[in-house]
Design an enzyme around this catalytic site. Structure first.
Site, PDB file in Angstrom:
ATOM      1  N   ASP A  51       0.961  -1.170  -0.027  1.00 14.09           N
ATOM      2  CA  ASP A  51       0.023   0.183   0.067  1.00 14.09           C
ATOM      3  C   ASP A  51       0.970   1.210  -0.089  1.00 14.09           C
ATOM      4  OD1 ASP A  51      -2.687   1.329   0.531  1.00 14.09           O
ATOM      5  OD2 ASP A  51      -1.480   1.989   2.170  1.00 14.09           O
ATOM      6  N   GLU A 123      -1.901  -5.390  -3.771  1.00 13.34           N
ATOM      7  CA  GLU A 123      -1.088  -4.652  -2.718  1.00 13.34           C
ATOM      8  C   GLU A 123       0.072  -5.401  -2.624  1.00 13.34           C
ATOM      9  OE1 GLU A 123      -3.722  -0.775  -1.113  1.00 13.34           O
ATOM     10  OE2 GLU A 123      -3.835  -2.838  -0.040  1.00 13.34           O
TER      11      GLU A 123
END
Length: 233
Positions: A51, A123
């Site tokens: 992320d 992610e």
């Protein structure tokens, strides 16, 4: 049933040095909880890292690509790229869901195609790729699979043809849509799927793609063209 990560590496054209990192990126917590294999880790920590890496790389891309945009505009553009629906689309285009290790319960409840899970896997993969090969390789991967889908105005060039077709047919009370995967062709690392979309007994459109969902999207695009529906880009 998940597919082998060797096929995944062939598909994306990247060979991981530490295969365990790639395996971890595609291991859901439900699998670890059920199997209790020594040393087996889920992808949640990699998701956290990925992320942050995405935020940085997308921010840098937007900063360099759109020098005339304000901080507020760049923030909005970044949010549209790293939001869950966009990450799901990137994961689906790469057929990431097919490679995830899931627990039986998660598998039975459709976890492999669950949006939140797919976004997390994307992610996690970015986090694993960063740890294994560094930021430049991550940027190369994103240039091909994310940045190439961003227009000169900074908007994602992603159109949900299936939703547009569904809305059109429901609005005009045209009938029920049904998608079918009618063919799979090519070697494992370059698999191509062929989909058809039918309305009742009529074939509306055909499409091909690297994943089943991409093929269905292309079939829907063909159907919209056949129905003379203008798609706003």
């Amino acid at each position: 049933m998940n597919r082998d990560i060797k096929e995944l590496q062939q598909r994306i054209g990247i060979a991981f040095r530490k295969k365990e990192l790639l395996q971890q990126a595609f291991t859901h917590s439900s699998y670890v909880n059920e199997h209790r294999i020594a040393g087996h880790k889920d992808n949640e920590r990699l998701e956290f890292l990925g992320d942050a890496v995405l935020e940085l790389t997308v921010s840098e891309f937007l900063y360099d690509s759109y020098p005339g945009r304000s901080e507020g505009e760049l923030t909005k553009l970044r949010a549209s790229i790293v939001c869950e629906p966009s990450l799901v689309t990137f994961a689906e285009d790469l057929d990431f869901g097919a490679f995830v290790l899931l627990g039986k319960g998660e598998e039975l409840t459709g976890g492999r195609s669950r949006p939140a899970l797919l976004a997390d896997v994307f992610e996690s993969f970015v986090g694993a790729l960063y740890l294994d090969q560094g930021l430049d390789i991550v940027k190369g991967f994103l240039k091909k699979h994310v940045f190439a889908k961003i227009s000169s105005e900074g908007k994602l060039l992603i159109i949900d043809y299936k939703t547009l077709l569904q809305e059109h047919t429901q609005h005009h009370n045209m009938g029920l849509l049904e998608y079918r995967i009618v063919n799979e062709r090519g070697p494992a690392h370059e698999r191509e799927f062929v989909a058809e979309v039918h309305m009742d007994a009529d074939l509306l459109g055909t499409g091909a793609g690297r994943s089943k969902k991409e093929a269905e999207q292309q079939a829907a695009a063909g159907a919209l063209s056949k129905l003379n529906v203008t798609v706003q880009r």
